[in-house]
Design a protein around this motif. Structure first.
Motif, short mmCIF file in Angstrom:
data_model
loop_
_atom_site.label_atom_id
_atom_site.label_comp_id
_atom_site.label_asym_id
_atom_site.label_seq_id
_atom_site.Cartn_x
_atom_site.Cartn_y
_atom_site.Cartn_z
N ASP A 111 32.05 25.95 77.31
CA ASP A 111 31.30 26.07 78.56
C ASP A 111 31.83 25.03 79.54
OD1 ASP A 111 30.32 23.70 77.56
OD2 ASP A 111 28.30 24.45 77.16
N GLU A 112 31.22 24.98 80.72
CA GLU A 112 31.74 24.11 81.79
C GLU A 112 31.71 22.65 81.37
OE1 GLU A 112 30.96 23.13 86.53
OE2 GLU A 112 29.91 24.80 85.56
N ASN A 159 30.74 32.47 78.59
CA ASN A 159 29.72 31.48 78.97
C ASN A 159 29.82 31.06 80.44
OD1 ASN A 159 28.69 31.45 76.35
ND2 ASN A 159 30.09 29.84 75.71
N ASN A 160 29.86 32.05 81.35
CA ASN A 160 29.94 31.81 82.80
C ASN A 160 31.22 31.11 83.24
OD1 ASN A 160 27.43 33.01 83.41
ND2 ASN A 160 26.36 31.14 82.80
N LEU A 161 32.25 31.16 82.41
CA LEU A 161 33.58 30.67 82.79
C LEU A 161 34.52 31.86 82.92
CD1 LEU A 161 34.12 27.55 80.50
CD2 LEU A 161 33.37 27.56 82.86
N LYS A 200 31.32 25.00 71.39
CA LYS A 200 31.00 25.92 72.48
C LYS A 200 31.92 25.72 73.67
CE LYS A 200 27.04 27.62 75.14
NZ LYS A 200 25.61 27.41 75.47
N ASN A 209 34.81 27.94 87.02
CA ASN A 209 33.39 28.05 86.70
C ASN A 209 32.79 29.19 87.51
OD1 ASN A 209 33.04 27.07 89.28
ND2 ASN A 209 32.23 25.08 88.67
#
Length: 424
Positions: A96-97, A60-62, A94, A9
């Motif tokens: 994402d985290e 996505n911020n990963l 999606k 992350n």
């Protein structure tokens, strides 16, 4: 090949960790966290420290990370990372985290299936979904029958398609979608003009059909080939794995057994003989320090049977603009102070027509007058049944042993979104 696979992350915490080979320890994740995640200066997607290379993709911020200690093919490693992202999106939307934490058991199952001892394996989404499923467990007799079909599909000549597909109505849809990128100087000279093209196909065909797909007669792929002035030159071509490349090289015919459903058949780029759908002619005059007058003409460069739709012209204004008076023959023009632009929206422009905006911007006086940088005018649009590269589909044929009749549809779409710019 790939020795380890991680998902981090944005804080550098390890969400997914899998070691494929014994030449790395799990502590290698700390090295990536310190050298990449914690270091804002890192911009390269490849970092080599000693004999260890880290390949990472941001989504996505990963951080999706593949690690190797050998001289691996970088394009192959990145293709594996992007293929994993595509598979994950098809399973749980999606990436994402939160979705990774909610589906970590499924993700471990997937990364074990698509990679064996560091070597990428079958990553066809349809094949994976047939035996890696989050749905209820099937009964034993059905499971055995399905297992036989899966084995045939995964190990056969066409791993991307099952042979028992059936449809009441056999149809094939082809979409040729082109995005035009333009940068034009204030004098009207083209600084850059190129086309990014995609050929998308939706195949709803029974059995195991053979499809033949013909493009322009005058098609030049290699720059060393001497093409005519009206030839379509493609700089880069990338095909789906179902395409037989030897036939394309010899006859420019794309022959393939299509996957079931929607897929990208071909991707290409063209930088020669680009036909610009719209021509924008701006005349911007600064009147003293209090006014700027605009006369912006948009003219279409295609057949009058076609039309450009959803045309949006963004015309920059000076930072000290207070109000803009706009007059347009069609569409609506509005000054947007927050963005310092006049947004001119035209629902439709017919081929061969031109429309002109006349505007007068009122400026407020400032103590420190700065020279206006004049950012470029930006145009968004869509034109159906037109290709800027000149690429056309000559024919689409479907052959199947049962000789059923199929319906074929071909559609062309040329568009621009944030990449069609004219300086003034």
């Amino acid at each position: 090949m790939i020795s380890a696979f991680f998902i981090f992350n944005q804080k550098g915490e390890v969400l997914i960790s899998r070691l494929y080979r014994p030449d790395l320890k799990r502590s290698i994740a700390d090295v990536f966290r310190i050298q990449v995640v914690s270091n804002s200066d890192v911009r390269s997607p490849i970092i080599t420290l000693g004999s260890t290379s880290f390949f990472h993709v941001r989504v996505n911020n990963l951080y999706v990370v593949a690690v190797t200690k050998c001289n691996a093919n970088a394009a192959l490693v990145f293709e594996f990372c992007y293929r994993f992202i595509a598979i994950a999106k098809s399973y749980f939307g999606k990436v994402d985290e939160e979705s990774v934490k909610n589906n970590f058991v499924l993700i471990y199952e997937l990364i074990d299936e698509i990679n064996d001892f560091g070597y990428p394996q079958n990553s066809e989404i349809d094949t994976l979904k047939s035996y890696i499923t989050t749905e209820s467990i099937m009964s034993a007799p059905i499971a055995i029958e399905e297992s036989t079909k899966i084995t045939t599909q995964a190990t056969g000549a066409t791993s991307w398609r099952r042979g028992d597909v059936k449809y009441k109505k056999n149809e094939a849809f082809v979409d040729v979608v082109e995005t035009v990128n333009l940068s034009m100087s204030a004098k009207g000279n083209v600084l850059r003009a190129d086309v990014d093209g995609h050929i998308l196909m939706r195949a709803y065909l029974s059995g195991t059909p053979e499809c033949k797909f013909g493009l322009n007669d005058k098609l030049v792929i290699d720059k060393s080939e001497r093409g005519a002035s009206d030839a379509v030159e493609l700089d880069d071509c990338r095909f789906h794995q179902c395409v037989r490349l030897d036939e394309f090289d010899s006859s420019r015919t794309i022959s393939f057994i299509p996957p079931d459903g929607e897929f990208e058949l071909m991707r290409y780029r063209s930088t020669s003989n680009v036909k610009l759908p719209l021509r924008v002619m701006p005349t911007v005059t600064e009147i003293g320090t209090t006014q700027v007058s605009y006369v912006v003409t948009v003219k279409t460069n295609f057949n009058n049977k076609l039309s450009a739709t959803n045309v949006v012209v963004r015309i920059p204004t000076p930072l000290n603009t207070t109000n803009v008076d706009c007059k347009v023959p069609s569409g609506k023009a509005k000054y947007v102070p927050a963005e310092n632009v006049v947004v001119w929206k035209i629902p439709r422009i017919q081929g061969g027509q031109e429309v002109t905006l006349s505007a007068n911007a009122q400026l407020t006086s400032t103590t420190n007058r700065q020279v206006w940088a004049r950012p470029p005018i930006d145009v968004d649009f869509q034109v159906l049944m037109f290709t800027a590269s000149g690429l056309i589909v000559r024919f689409l044929k479907v052959f199947e042993k049962s000789n059923y009749q199929s319906v074929k549809w071909v559609r062309y779409l040329t568009k621009a979104s944030g990449s069609y710019q004219i300086r003034f």
